[in-house]
Design an enzyme around this catalytic site. Structure first.
Site, short mmCIF file in Angstrom:
data_model
loop_
_atom_site.label_atom_id
_atom_site.label_comp_id
_atom_site.label_asym_id
_atom_site.label_seq_id
_atom_site.Cartn_x
_atom_site.Cartn_y
_atom_site.Cartn_z
N CYS A 257 38.11 37.63 44.47
CA CYS A 257 39.50 37.74 43.56
C CYS A 257 39.60 37.15 42.30
O CYS A 257 38.01 37.81 41.76
CB CYS A 257 40.45 36.80 43.68
N ARG A 262 42.32 32.89 45.94
CA ARG A 262 43.18 34.05 46.87
C ARG A 262 42.31 34.82 47.97
O ARG A 262 42.92 34.60 48.51
CB ARG A 262 43.78 34.47 45.81
#
Length: 307
Positions: A257, A262
């Site tokens: 990410c 994430r």
């Protein structure tokens, strides 16, 4: 972390006569009902890992220990995850033993809780579970919250000397991009980040001087793995969604990410729920997009300084 007094709720249950160890649910997830049944189970330790590090103090699952992702789970000097020695000290202080069932939960659909699970896994605690639905579901169902900070008898747990091979480095990604290594790259940022239309979500501090994505990567925004109430979609739904973009577990996968948090959520989905071979590239776009001499794919053609 600060471990002061035993949680009132857990203590009350203990006084009431907890005697039977409830067996952990099979698989990488536990339900809110299971957590409620095990609040006073001495063989279960619950940790909160939230994006908003101040939310724990306003009320948390009784008996839960707070892990601040930006201090407890990272190296304060190097850009790195927490060292074996420091993490071992955290677990010992929390009373985590060899047979403890560890459950993590957090806000924002377990975003950083999944990152915490990745850190635990790297350091050898590979049976860590997530509370399905995380803090969002727990609060929505009006389940008990507590402001007391628990204290547990220290353990003597020792972590393995060798970290698990769950991290991808820049060199591993370049093996895919430049040398054709047969590995799938999954970019879990939003479509506008992936296309290069924006450099990063509004308000974030971690930036790259270039926008776009790693050549050959496919895009699957991480939030697509959860339901409206914060629970994970079923394994069949997840398998179908990833198969639709060519990710079926037939070859190794690297997720990334912006800074690797994430993408830990997607790492959890692909590795722990679907059982695929996955590593998380925590250098992610802030490293790759700033690296000298590496190719990018930027469909939007944005140029740094002329956004």
């Amino acid at each position: 972390m600060n471990f002061r007094t035993a949680a009132v709720f857990a203590g009350a249950l203990a006084i009431a006569g907890w005697a039977t160890t409830v067996q952990a649910q099979e698989g990488p997830l536990v339900t809110a009902d299971w957590v409620q049944e095990n609040l006073a189970n001495p063989d279960v330790r619950i940790f909160e890992v939230s994006v908003d590090t101040g939310v724990y103090e306003r009320g948390h699952i009784p008996g839960a220990i707070n892990l601040a992702w930006h201090t407890d789970l990272v190296d304060p000097i190097r850009r790195d995850i927490v060292s074996r020695e420091n993490f071992q000290a955290v677990l010992q202080q929390a009373g985590v033993g060899e047979d403890t069932t560890v459950v993590l939960y957090g806000d924002n659909n377990n975003w950083f809780a999944a990152w915490g699970a990745w850190v635990f896994d790297i350091h050898g605690l590979n049976d860590v579970k997530l509370l399905d639905g995380g803090r969002k579901l727990w609060e929505a169902e009006g389940l008990p919250l507590d402001t007391a900070t628990p204290e547990y008898a220290a353990s003597t747990i020792e972590l393995p000397a060798e970290a698990a091979d769950l991290r991808a480095r820049l060199v591993d990604v370049l093996e895919v991009v430049e040398n054709g290594a047969d590995v799938s790259l999954v970019d879990i940022r939003g479509p506008k980040e992936f296309s290069g239309e924006i450099f990063a979500p509004e308000g974030v501090q971690e930036l790259s001087i270039r926008a776009g994505h790693i050549p050959g990567a496919v895009n699957f925004p991480w939030g697509g793995a959860v339901n409206e109430n914060g629970t994970f979609k079923s394994a069949d739904e997840l398998k179908a969604a990833f198969a639709a973009i060519g990710i079926d577990g037939s070859k190794p996968i690297i997720t990334y990410c912006r800074i690797g948090e994430r993408s830990s959520h997607t790492w959890f989905v692909l590795s722990r729920i679907l059982g695929y071979e996955v590593r998380n590239y925590d250098g992610s776009w802030t490293e790759y997009g700033n690296a000298v001499g590496v190719p990018i794919d930027n469909p939007s053609g944005t140029v740094w300084g002329k956004i």
